[in-house]
Design a protein around this motif. Sequence first.
Motif, PDB file in Angstrom:
ATOM      1  N   ARG A  56       5.084  -1.328 -13.869  1.00 49.70           N
ATOM      2  CA  ARG A  56       5.997  -0.263 -13.446  1.00 49.70           C
ATOM      3  C   ARG A  56       5.739   0.113 -11.989  1.00 49.70           C
ATOM      4  N   VAL A  57       4.456   0.205 -11.608  1.00 49.23           N
ATOM      5  CA  VAL A  57       4.105   0.539 -10.222  1.00 49.23           C
ATOM      6  C   VAL A  57       4.639  -0.524  -9.266  1.00 49.23           C
ATOM      7  N   MET A  58       4.490  -1.792  -9.639  1.00 50.85           N
ATOM      8  CA  MET A  58       4.926  -2.875  -8.761  1.00 50.85           C
ATOM      9  C   MET A  58       6.442  -2.891  -8.587  1.00 50.85           C
ATOM     10  N   VAL A  59       7.167  -2.443  -9.599  1.00 51.57           N
ATOM     11  CA  VAL A  59       8.627  -2.374  -9.490  1.00 51.57           C
ATOM     12  C   VAL A  59       9.053  -1.155  -8.675  1.00 51.57           C
ATOM     13  N   GLU A  60       8.441  -0.001  -8.967  1.00 54.24           N
ATOM     14  CA  GLU A  60       8.893   1.249  -8.349  1.00 54.24           C
ATOM     15  C   GLU A  60       8.421   1.422  -6.916  1.00 54.24           C
ATOM     16  N   LEU A  61       7.240   0.913  -6.574  1.00 54.30           N
ATOM     17  CA  LEU A  61       6.693   1.145  -5.236  1.00 54.30           C
ATOM     18  C   LEU A  61       7.614   0.661  -4.125  1.00 54.30           C
ATOM     19  N   MET A 124       6.955  -8.032   2.498  1.00 50.28           N
ATOM     20  CA  MET A 124       6.090  -8.755   1.577  1.00 50.28           C
ATOM     21  C   MET A 124       5.295  -7.774   0.745  1.00 50.28           C
ATOM     22  N   LEU A 125       5.085  -8.102  -0.508  1.00 48.63           N
ATOM     23  CA  LEU A 125       4.243  -7.311  -1.404  1.00 48.63           C
ATOM     24  C   LEU A 125       3.396  -8.284  -2.207  1.00 48.63           C
ATOM     25  N   ARG A 126       2.077  -8.090  -2.151  1.00 50.91           N
ATOM     26  CA  ARG A 126       1.201  -9.007  -2.882  1.00 50.91           C
ATOM     27  C   ARG A 126       0.042  -8.253  -3.526  1.00 50.91           C
ATOM     28  N   GLN A 127      -0.422  -8.785  -4.630  1.00 49.42           N
ATOM     29  CA  GLN A 127      -1.598  -8.241  -5.303  1.00 49.42           C
ATOM     30  C   GLN A 127      -2.814  -9.081  -4.930  1.00 49.42           C
ATOM     31  N   GLN A 128      -3.958  -8.417  -4.788  1.00 52.24           N
ATOM     32  CA  GLN A 128      -5.193  -9.149  -4.556  1.00 52.24           C
ATOM     33  C   GLN A 128      -6.341  -8.416  -5.225  1.00 52.24           C
ATOM     34  N   GLY A 152     -11.729  -5.128 -13.100  1.00 54.81           N
ATOM     35  CA  GLY A 152     -12.007  -4.867 -11.695  1.00 54.81           C
ATOM     36  C   GLY A 152     -10.842  -4.130 -11.083  1.00 54.81           C
ATOM     37  N   GLN A 153     -10.964  -3.823  -9.805  1.00 61.13           N
ATOM     38  CA  GLN A 153      -9.886  -3.109  -9.143  1.00 61.13           C
ATOM     39  C   GLN A 153      -8.954  -4.080  -8.440  1.00 61.13           C
ATOM     40  N   MET A 154      -7.739  -3.616  -8.258  1.00 59.20           N
ATOM     41  CA  MET A 154      -6.694  -4.415  -7.649  1.00 59.20           C
ATOM     42  C   MET A 154      -6.134  -3.676  -6.449  1.00 59.20           C
ATOM     43  N   ASP A 155      -5.920  -4.401  -5.352  1.00 57.65           N
ATOM     44  CA  ASP A 155      -5.213  -3.869  -4.199  1.00 57.65           C
ATOM     45  C   ASP A 155      -3.801  -4.440  -4.176  1.00 57.65           C
ATOM     46  N   VAL A 156      -2.857  -3.615  -3.736  1.00 58.86           N
ATOM     47  CA  VAL A 156      -1.495  -4.064  -3.502  1.00 58.86           C
ATOM     48  C   VAL A 156      -1.218  -3.874  -2.015  1.00 58.86           C
ATOM     49  N   CYS A 157      -0.965  -4.967  -1.317  1.00 54.71           N
ATOM     50  CA  CYS A 157      -0.708  -4.929   0.113  1.00 54.71           C
ATOM     51  C   CYS A 157       0.798  -5.042   0.355  1.00 54.71           C
ATOM     52  N   VAL A 158       1.307  -4.151   1.175  1.00 56.22           N
ATOM     53  CA  VAL A 158       2.738  -4.094   1.454  1.00 56.22           C
ATOM     54  C   VAL A 158       2.952  -4.190   2.959  1.00 56.22           C
ATOM     55  N   PRO A 190      -8.493   1.151 -12.019  1.00 56.50           N
ATOM     56  CA  PRO A 190      -8.759   0.100 -13.015  1.00 56.50           C
ATOM     57  C   PRO A 190      -8.518   0.525 -14.457  1.00 56.50           C
ATOM     58  N   LYS A 191      -8.387   1.805 -14.718  1.00 61.56           N
ATOM     59  CA  LYS A 191      -8.131   2.261 -16.087  1.00 61.56           C
ATOM     60  C   LYS A 191      -6.652   2.571 -16.313  1.00 61.56           C
ATOM     61  N   SER A 192      -6.084   3.371 -15.407  1.00 65.89           N
ATOM     62  CA  SER A 192      -4.718   3.848 -15.634  1.00 65.89           C
ATOM     63  C   SER A 192      -3.650   2.901 -15.112  1.00 65.89           C
ATOM     64  N   GLY A 193      -3.980   2.086 -14.109  1.00 66.24           N
ATOM     65  CA  GLY A 193      -2.969   1.242 -13.486  1.00 66.24           C
ATOM     66  C   GLY A 193      -2.132   1.951 -12.441  1.00 66.24           C
ATOM     67  N   LEU A 194      -2.462   3.214 -12.147  1.00 68.67           N
ATOM     68  CA  LEU A 194      -1.745   3.986 -11.133  1.00 68.67           C
ATOM     69  C   LEU A 194      -2.395   3.803  -9.763  1.00 68.67           C
ATOM     70  N   ILE A 195      -1.694   4.226  -8.718  1.00 67.86           N
ATOM     71  CA  ILE A 195      -2.221   4.126  -7.355  1.00 67.86           C
ATOM     72  C   ILE A 195      -3.211   5.260  -7.121  1.00 67.86           C
ATOM     73  N   CYS A 196      -4.437   4.928  -6.709  1.00 68.78           N
ATOM     74  CA  CYS A 196      -5.454   5.950  -6.465  1.00 68.78           C
ATOM     75  C   CYS A 196      -5.866   6.050  -5.001  1.00 68.78           C
ATOM     76  N   VAL A 197      -5.501   5.071  -4.159  1.00 63.55           N
ATOM     77  CA  VAL A 197      -5.786   5.123  -2.724  1.00 63.55           C
ATOM     78  C   VAL A 197      -4.594   4.543  -1.973  1.00 63.55           C
ATOM     79  N   HIS A 198      -4.200   5.205  -0.890  1.00 62.86           N
ATOM     80  CA  HIS A 198      -3.178   4.684   0.019  1.00 62.86           C
ATOM     81  C   HIS A 198      -3.786   4.659   1.415  1.00 62.86           C
TER      82      HIS A 198
END
Length: 249
Positions: A56-61, A124-128, A152-158, A190-198
């Motif tokens: 949902r985050v990847m679609v809405e962001l 561009m939007l990518r997960q790493q 683990g944690q995931m970053d989304v770079c835009v 890593p638990k909720s799947g929500l964005i915690c840092v911008h």
Amino acid sequence: PAKDASASMREWDRTIQDAIEQARRELTNKEKEEPKQAESKPLPPPPDDYVTTLGRVMVELPIQLESFFDDGLDPSIYTEQIRFTEPRHSGVQFTGRSQYMGMARVLRIAMNAWFSSPTMTILMLRQQPVSAPSSPDSGSGGGGGGSGGGEGQMDVCVRWVFEGMPRHSEIIGGGNGSRYEGEFKYRIHPKSGLICVHEVSAIHPAPPTGIFATAGLARWMGWLAPRGSLSLSNHHHHHSYKSEDASKL
């Protein structure tokens, strides 16, 4: 002839101050329309499934970013303790969803006032995955969410492009329009799947440094940090804006 720098800075100050006042009016009107629900109504909890929430985050962001100047942000994809940081130019950093949404509201109003028809286009939007162990603050404020997935944690770079025609070209951009390219890095909890840092990880060309050292920005910082939790540092200088600044508005 071009206006002198001090006159241009005064115009930018007025733009920020007017944006703060408009944001306040918008929030006041919202509270009047929903007297007992505006600020106290809790957000619905995100799904327990980490993968579903991340999807949902990847679609809405990207939708939120490209429609930002018209619609602003939806708080539902961010944790309650989201941390914002812009370390390279302004040194602005703070924690808290209410501050984050307040910053976004003022920025949207100010940029619409300063630019004619501003646009944000996602290139561009990518997960790493994040290989290093997470720091305590980068993973705080889960804001709900289950325990499934996300070891683990995931970053989304835009990567994005901003374009707009400045109404006051002496400060930002030129007479033929302004174009900035940049990158945001979002940390996924890593638990909720929500964005915690911008994090604002890049802006090209670098914005004029003068816009980060104005009285209007100081008032903005004070409004966003009622408990003194927000700071503004610029290399060798560091300023903290506490509730006293907000009381002068």
